[in-house]
Design a protein around this motif. Structure first.
Motif, PDB file in Angstrom:
ATOM      1  N   ILE A   3       0.838  -1.307  -0.083  1.00 36.44           N
ATOM      2  CA  ILE A   3      -0.058   0.035  -0.155  1.00 36.44           C
ATOM      3  C   ILE A   3       1.033   1.383  -0.083  1.00 36.44           C
ATOM      4  O   ILE A   3       0.369   2.420  -0.731  1.00 36.44           O
ATOM      5  N   ALA A   4       1.994   1.196   0.676  1.00 35.72           N
ATOM      6  CA  ALA A   4       2.672   2.516   0.945  1.00 35.72           C
ATOM      7  C   ALA A   4       3.316   2.694  -0.597  1.00 35.72           C
ATOM      8  O   ALA A   4       3.840   3.835  -0.854  1.00 35.72           O
ATOM      9  N   ASP A   5       3.449   2.026  -1.549  1.00 38.73           N
ATOM     10  CA  ASP A   5       3.931   2.323  -2.909  1.00 38.73           C
ATOM     11  C   ASP A   5       2.891   3.219  -3.640  1.00 38.73           C
ATOM     12  O   ASP A   5       3.314   3.864  -4.335  1.00 38.73           O
ATOM     13  N   PHE A   6       1.549   3.498  -3.169  1.00 44.71           N
ATOM     14  CA  PHE A   6       0.728   4.185  -3.672  1.00 44.71           C
ATOM     15  C   PHE A   6       0.176   5.318  -2.747  1.00 44.71           C
ATOM     16  O   PHE A   6      -0.747   5.229  -1.914  1.00 44.71           O
ATOM     17  N   PRO A   7       0.767   6.424  -2.658  1.00 47.30           N
ATOM     18  CA  PRO A   7       0.521   7.578  -1.684  1.00 47.30           C
ATOM     19  C   PRO A   7      -0.966   8.152  -2.105  1.00 47.30           C
ATOM     20  O   PRO A   7      -1.020   8.325  -3.410  1.00 47.30           O
ATOM     21  N   VAL A   8      -1.873   8.385  -1.182  1.00 52.23           N
ATOM     22  CA  VAL A   8      -2.804   9.023  -1.392  1.00 52.23           C
ATOM     23  C   VAL A   8      -2.711  10.421  -2.222  1.00 52.23           C
ATOM     24  O   VAL A   8      -1.721  11.184  -1.535  1.00 52.23           O
ATOM     25  N   PRO A   9      -3.238  10.882  -3.178  1.00 49.70           N
ATOM     26  CA  PRO A   9      -2.819  12.264  -3.398  1.00 49.70           C
ATOM     27  C   PRO A   9      -3.210  13.467  -2.592  1.00 49.70           C
ATOM     28  O   PRO A   9      -4.272  13.395  -1.903  1.00 49.70           O
ATOM     29  N   ALA A  13      -9.129  18.133  -4.099  1.00 48.03           N
ATOM     30  CA  ALA A  13     -10.026  16.959  -4.606  1.00 48.03           C
ATOM     31  C   ALA A  13     -10.190  15.810  -4.063  1.00 48.03           C
ATOM     32  O   ALA A  13     -11.237  15.234  -3.752  1.00 48.03           O
ATOM     33  N   ALA A  14      -9.074  15.158  -3.582  1.00 50.05           N
ATOM     34  CA  ALA A  14      -8.872  13.763  -3.117  1.00 50.05           C
ATOM     35  C   ALA A  14      -9.413  13.906  -1.702  1.00 50.05           C
ATOM     36  O   ALA A  14     -10.168  12.963  -1.309  1.00 50.05           O
ATOM     37  N   ARG A  15      -9.086  14.937  -1.132  1.00 51.21           N
ATOM     38  CA  ARG A  15      -9.701  15.012   0.434  1.00 51.21           C
ATOM     39  C   ARG A  15     -11.158  15.161   0.290  1.00 51.21           C
ATOM     40  O   ARG A  15     -11.850  14.388   1.352  1.00 51.21           O
ATOM     41  N   GLY A  16     -11.569  15.915  -0.905  1.00 50.97           N
ATOM     42  CA  GLY A  16     -13.185  16.104  -0.659  1.00 50.97           C
ATOM     43  C   GLY A  16     -13.646  14.836  -1.086  1.00 50.97           C
ATOM     44  O   GLY A  16     -14.897  14.634  -0.492  1.00 50.97           O
ATOM     45  N   ALA A  17     -13.033  14.005  -2.023  1.00 53.19           N
ATOM     46  CA  ALA A  17     -13.728  12.787  -2.413  1.00 53.19           C
ATOM     47  C   ALA A  17     -13.773  11.759  -1.316  1.00 53.19           C
ATOM     48  O   ALA A  17     -15.105  11.298  -1.091  1.00 53.19           O
ATOM     49  N   LEU A  18     -12.933  11.941  -0.525  1.00 56.98           N
ATOM     50  CA  LEU A  18     -13.023  10.853   0.596  1.00 56.98           C
ATOM     51  C   LEU A  18     -13.868  11.309   1.561  1.00 56.98           C
ATOM     52  O   LEU A  18     -14.729  10.435   2.314  1.00 56.98           O
ATOM     53  N   GLU A  19     -14.172  12.768   1.872  1.00 56.28           N
ATOM     54  CA  GLU A  19     -15.085  13.133   2.859  1.00 56.28           C
ATOM     55  C   GLU A  19     -16.459  12.899   2.461  1.00 56.28           C
ATOM     56  O   GLU A  19     -17.229  12.501   3.323  1.00 56.28           O
ATOM     57  N   GLY A  51       2.016   6.983 -17.542  1.00 50.76           N
ATOM     58  CA  GLY A  51       1.396   8.130 -17.715  1.00 50.76           C
ATOM     59  C   GLY A  51      -0.196   8.336 -16.989  1.00 50.76           C
ATOM     60  O   GLY A  51      -0.875   8.989 -17.561  1.00 50.76           O
ATOM     61  N   ILE A  52      -0.386   7.665 -15.893  1.00 51.34           N
ATOM     62  CA  ILE A  52      -1.679   7.780 -15.404  1.00 51.34           C
ATOM     63  C   ILE A  52      -1.553   9.233 -14.612  1.00 51.34           C
ATOM     64  O   ILE A  52      -0.839   9.583 -13.913  1.00 51.34           O
ATOM     65  N   ASP A  53      -3.020   9.781 -14.743  1.00 51.60           N
ATOM     66  CA  ASP A  53      -3.287  10.951 -13.999  1.00 51.60           C
ATOM     67  C   ASP A  53      -3.872  10.411 -12.419  1.00 51.60           C
ATOM     68  O   ASP A  53      -5.280   9.902 -12.170  1.00 51.60           O
ATOM     69  N   HIS A  54      -3.120  10.332 -11.529  1.00 54.05           N
ATOM     70  CA  HIS A  54      -3.193   9.599 -10.328  1.00 54.05           C
ATOM     71  C   HIS A  54      -4.184  10.286  -9.444  1.00 54.05           C
ATOM     72  O   HIS A  54      -5.037   9.581  -8.802  1.00 54.05           O
ATOM     73  N   GLU A  55      -4.431  11.402  -9.539  1.00 54.17           N
ATOM     74  CA  GLU A  55      -5.304  12.157  -8.786  1.00 54.17           C
ATOM     75  C   GLU A  55      -6.831  11.906  -9.472  1.00 54.17           C
ATOM     76  O   GLU A  55      -7.897  11.686  -8.633  1.00 54.17           O
ATOM     77  N   LEU A  56      -6.728  12.118 -10.734  1.00 53.28           N
ATOM     78  CA  LEU A  56      -8.067  11.895 -11.520  1.00 53.28           C
ATOM     79  C   LEU A  56      -8.419  10.343 -11.064  1.00 53.28           C
ATOM     80  O   LEU A  56      -9.669   9.901 -10.777  1.00 53.28           O
TER      81      LEU A  56
END
Length: 200
Positions: A3-9, A13-19, A51-56
């Motif tokens: 899991i640590a290989d993939f940090p949460v953005p 937007a990322a914080r809002g989505a999770l909320e 080339g992934i948009d990780h936040e998206l």
């Protein structure tokens, strides 16, 4: 892979989505969303999709089923379209330009397609195969077993099979022209119960 290989953005937007997910969805559906994001990131690495948009990808994964909750359920359009429009509204508030906001809608809608060409939409493809694993049990052997176990410890499946099964049956009955009907007709209830991830 862990899991640590993939940090949460670390973005608005990322914080809002999770909320939003945690405020409106059950713990089981939110855990499904977070597992789906991690499976998507894992598949990207294994399959060499760059080339992934990780936040998206994160925002789309976290909100991909938000259209199933009563507050965002739409009486005419599919739950994936309804959820995609929630993502558009959220990302508009976070300052995303219009084309990128439309991408969030596309990725969420396409997660319910039977398949998505990765050369046409890498993030849509990754979310489609990730939710395919978490719901139907597709391709579990592709991801390392210890990674699967770590993700399931961090985000347990809980009552997902019963909750999501009931939700899709309801959506299919009320909106028979949407993807929910196809999922039910394709045996999603049995696939949820037989998913090998249920036995971890």
């Amino acid at each position: 892979m862990q899991i640590a290989d993939f940090p949460v953005p670390d973005t608005l937007a990322a914080r809002g989505a999770l909320e939003i997910a945690r405020s409106y969805q059950s713990p089981a559906l939110t855990a499904h969303a977070l597992r789906s994001w991690l499976w998507a990131e894992g598949f990207a690495r294994i399959d060499g999709i760059s080339g992934i948009d990780h936040e998206l990808l994160y925002v789309s994964a976290v909100l991909h089923d938000i259209g199933t909750v009563p507050e965002f359920d739409n009486h005419t359009i599919s739950y994936e379209h309804a959820g995609g429009h929630v993502a558009v509204a959220l990302t508009a508030g976070a300052g995303w330009p219009a084309p990128r906001r439309r991408r969030a809608l596309e990725v969420i809608v396409r997660h319910n397609w039977p398949s998505v060409d990765p050369t046409m939409d890498a993030e849509g493809h990754l979310l489609e195969i990730a939710t395919g694993l978490d719901i139907s049990g597709s391709r579990p052997e592709v991801l390392p077993e210890e990674f699967r176990r770590e993700v399931l410890r961090a985000h347990p499946r809980g009552t997902l099979a019963a909750e999501f099964g009931a939700c899709v049956i309801d959506q299919a009955a009320r909106k028979p022209d949407t993807a929910a009907r196809r999922l039910v007709d394709a045996g999603i209830i049995g696939k949820l119960a037989a998913n090998p991830l249920e036995s971890f």
